[in-house]
Design an enzyme around this catalytic site. Structure first.
Site, PDB file in Angstrom:
ATOM      1  N   MET A 142       0.838  -0.770  -0.343  1.00 45.26           N
ATOM      2  CA  MET A 142      -0.005   0.105   0.104  1.00 45.26           C
ATOM      3  C   MET A 142       0.952   1.082  -0.171  1.00 45.26           C
ATOM      4  SD  MET A 142      -3.414  -1.195   2.311  1.00 45.26           S
ATOM      5  CE  MET A 142      -3.021  -0.584   3.775  1.00 45.26           C
ATOM      6  N   GLY A 143       2.107   0.777  -0.191  1.00 47.37           N
ATOM      7  CA  GLY A 143       2.923   2.176  -0.375  1.00 47.37           C
ATOM      8  C   GLY A 143       3.447   2.969   1.157  1.00 47.37           C
ATOM      9  N   LEU A 157       6.637   2.996   1.120  1.00 52.47           N
ATOM     10  CA  LEU A 157       7.474   2.085   1.718  1.00 52.47           C
ATOM     11  C   LEU A 157       8.477   2.135   2.674  1.00 52.47           C
ATOM     12  CD1 LEU A 157       8.610   0.934  -1.611  1.00 52.47           C
ATOM     13  CD2 LEU A 157       6.142   0.775  -0.647  1.00 52.47           C
ATOM     14  N   HIS A 163       9.075  -3.521   4.042  1.00 51.18           N
ATOM     15  CA  HIS A 163       8.154  -3.628   2.212  1.00 51.18           C
ATOM     16  C   HIS A 163       9.989  -3.667   1.403  1.00 51.18           C
ATOM     17  CE1 HIS A 163       5.741  -0.792   3.515  1.00 51.18           C
ATOM     18  NE2 HIS A 163       4.838  -1.690   2.937  1.00 51.18           N
ATOM     19  N   GLN A 180     -10.812  -2.416   2.233  1.00 46.43           N
ATOM     20  CA  GLN A 180     -10.104  -3.048   3.713  1.00 46.43           C
ATOM     21  C   GLN A 180      -9.405  -2.320   4.243  1.00 46.43           C
ATOM     22  OE1 GLN A 180      -6.494  -4.263   1.628  1.00 46.43           O
ATOM     23  NE2 GLN A 180      -5.106  -4.092   3.458  1.00 46.43           N
ATOM     24  N   MET A 225       8.191  -2.352  11.617  1.00 43.68           N
ATOM     25  CA  MET A 225       8.010  -1.018  10.925  1.00 43.68           C
ATOM     26  C   MET A 225       6.501  -1.067  10.343  1.00 43.68           C
ATOM     27  SD  MET A 225      11.516  -0.755   8.985  1.00 43.68           S
ATOM     28  CE  MET A 225      12.638   0.275  10.446  1.00 43.68           C
ATOM     29  N   SER A 226       5.976  -0.237  10.136  1.00 43.26           N
ATOM     30  CA  SER A 226       4.232   0.186  10.003  1.00 43.26           C
ATOM     31  C   SER A 226       4.753   1.191   8.782  1.00 43.26           C
ATOM     32  CB  SER A 226       3.525  -0.622  10.514  1.00 43.26           C
ATOM     33  OG  SER A 226       2.395   0.352  10.364  1.00 43.26           O
TER      34      SER A 226
HETATM   35  P1  AMP Z   1       1.794  -2.489   3.360  1.00 45.87           P
HETATM   36  O1  AMP Z   1       1.874  -1.982   2.889  1.00 45.87           O
HETATM   37  O2  AMP Z   1       1.497  -2.099   5.231  1.00 45.87           O
HETATM   38  O3  AMP Z   1       0.622  -3.187   3.171  1.00 45.87           O
HETATM   39  O4  AMP Z   1       2.360  -4.150   2.904  1.00 45.87           O
HETATM   40  C1  AMP Z   1       2.217  -4.698   2.333  1.00 45.87           C
HETATM   41  C2  AMP Z   1       4.006  -6.162   2.740  1.00 45.87           C
HETATM   42  O5  AMP Z   1       4.310  -5.400   2.845  1.00 45.87           O
HETATM   43  C3  AMP Z   1       2.272  -6.582   3.643  1.00 45.87           C
HETATM   44  O6  AMP Z   1       2.619  -8.398   3.055  1.00 45.87           O
HETATM   45  C4  AMP Z   1       3.330  -6.430   4.732  1.00 45.87           C
HETATM   46  O7  AMP Z   1       2.777  -8.157   5.687  1.00 45.87           O
HETATM   47  C5  AMP Z   1       4.811  -6.607   4.203  1.00 45.87           C
HETATM   48  N1  AMP Z   1       5.154  -5.641   5.647  1.00 45.87           N
HETATM   49  C6  AMP Z   1       4.427  -5.002   6.438  1.00 45.87           C
HETATM   50  N2  AMP Z   1       5.446  -4.401   7.586  1.00 45.87           N
HETATM   51  C7  AMP Z   1       6.339  -5.109   7.626  1.00 45.87           C
HETATM   52  C8  AMP Z   1       8.080  -4.463   8.431  1.00 45.87           C
HETATM   53  N3  AMP Z   1       8.271  -4.386   9.690  1.00 45.87           N
HETATM   54  N4  AMP Z   1       8.200  -6.283   8.481  1.00 45.87           N
HETATM   55  C9  AMP Z   1       8.574  -7.117   7.090  1.00 45.87           C
HETATM   56  N5  AMP Z   1       7.040  -6.924   6.089  1.00 45.87           N
HETATM   57  C10 AMP Z   1       6.144  -6.103   6.377  1.00 45.87           C
END
Ligand code: AMP
Length: 285
Positions: free
Chosen positions: A29-30, A32, A36, A60, A175-176
């Site tokens: 979802m960017g 990054l 990611h 979602q 990380m988020s």
């Molecule tokens: P998102 O952009 O948050 O939807 O995440 C995209 C992908 O990156 C998903 O498969 C997440 O599980 C993965 N992801 C998000 N945060 C992390 C993290 N801290 N470590 C590893 N993978 C992650």
């Protein structure tokens, strides 16, 4: 790197890839971060053609969730993906994926989607399954890469996936993209999710085959030490069926979700069937 915004162009581009070439795909979802990027780096090593997507998927998000404020930085994201050697990035608009006459959703059922994140975010996994299956059809990857952080999301997708460890800040915070919402005080308190999982893991190691509630209590008590953090759930579940475990045994997932101020965060530790733990990778330490 090709940046493609329409399904028609993306399907044409994908069809022009020579058929023996292995195509990898990293959906995001960017906004990054290193989590990611760990997926992108591994996918780059294991595929001849590397594709990624950036799409903040509206279906979602619940009606009162953070769709409008979800952080976005497309120029930064494209730059990062280009530097890591991504060949094709798909960046559709919401209308491209969900045209006005869109009516057909993938609606998974059972404990995998009704419990944990599913109980707190009704409709969330319907949106996730719908967009992931649409993206798989458009991108037609041989392999797709997801993060262990979203354990429940990974479990509902019915194709062979590569699930990579959660990447963490030096103090353990997973990380988020949503960490951008945290003010300094909340940022400090947010490490309690990781501390709670560590406390749960210690109990797990000390009391194999005891009641799972011991581990849950350790996690709940740890979160209770942070007055500004509101626990949504702390649980021990089977990583495949997502059934709650009564008794401590491998494999198991320690799951936690909490609100830090207005920001919802999730995290987990995985105990594999062979007894080894995946607690993620600390970077910048
Ligand atoms: P998102 O952009 O948050 O939807 O995440 C995209 C992908 O990156 C998903 O498969 C997440 O599980 C993965 N992801 C998000 N945060 C992390 C993290 N801290 N470590 C590893 N993978 C992650």
């Amino acid at each position: 790197m090709r940046v493609i915004t329409t399904i028609q162009e993306m399907v044409a581009e994908r069809s022009s890839c020579a058929s023996p070439q292995k195509v990898g795909f990293v959906p995001t979802m960017g906004y990054l971060h290193e989590g990611h990027l760990s997926l992108v780096r591994q996918a780059r090593e294991e595929n001849e053609i590397l594709t990624a997507s950036i799409f903040v998927n509206p279906t979602q998000f619940g009606p009162h969730e953070d769709l409008a404020s979800y952080p976005r930085d497309l120029p930064h994201d494209l730059n990062v993906l280009e530097n890591l050697g991504v060949d094709i990035v798909f960046v559709p608009t919401p209308d491209e994926i969900y045209p006005p006459d869109f009516v057909t959703y993938v609606d998974p059922t059972g404990p995998l989607v009704s419990e944990a994140q599913g109980a707190i975010r009704p409709g969330h996994f319907r949106g996730v399954a719908t967009v992931v299956l649409k993206l798989f059809q458009i991108m037609r990857p041989h392999q797709a890469y997801f993060g262990q952080k979203d354990a429940q999301q990974a479990a509902i997708i019915p194709v062979k996936l590569h699930i990579l460890s959660t990447i963490r800040e030096a103090d353990g915070l997973a990380m988020s993209s949503r960490n951008a919402y945290l003010n300094p005080q909340e940022r400090a308190a947010a490490t309690v999710l990781y501390r709670a999982l560590q406390a749960g893991r210690l109990q797990f190691k000390a009391h194999s085959h005891a009641e799972a509630s011991l581990v849950v209590r350790a996690m709940v008590d740890t979160v209770g030490t942070e007055p500004h953090v509101h626990l949504d759930y702390a649980e021990v579940r089977d990583p495949d069926s997502f059934a709650q475990l009564e008794v401590l045994r491998a494999p198991a997932l320690l799951l936690i979700a909490a609100r830090v101020g207005p920001t919802r965060l999730i995290d987990n530790f995985l105990l594999r069937a062979d007894g080894s733990w995946d607690i993620g990778i600390l970077i910048n330490a």
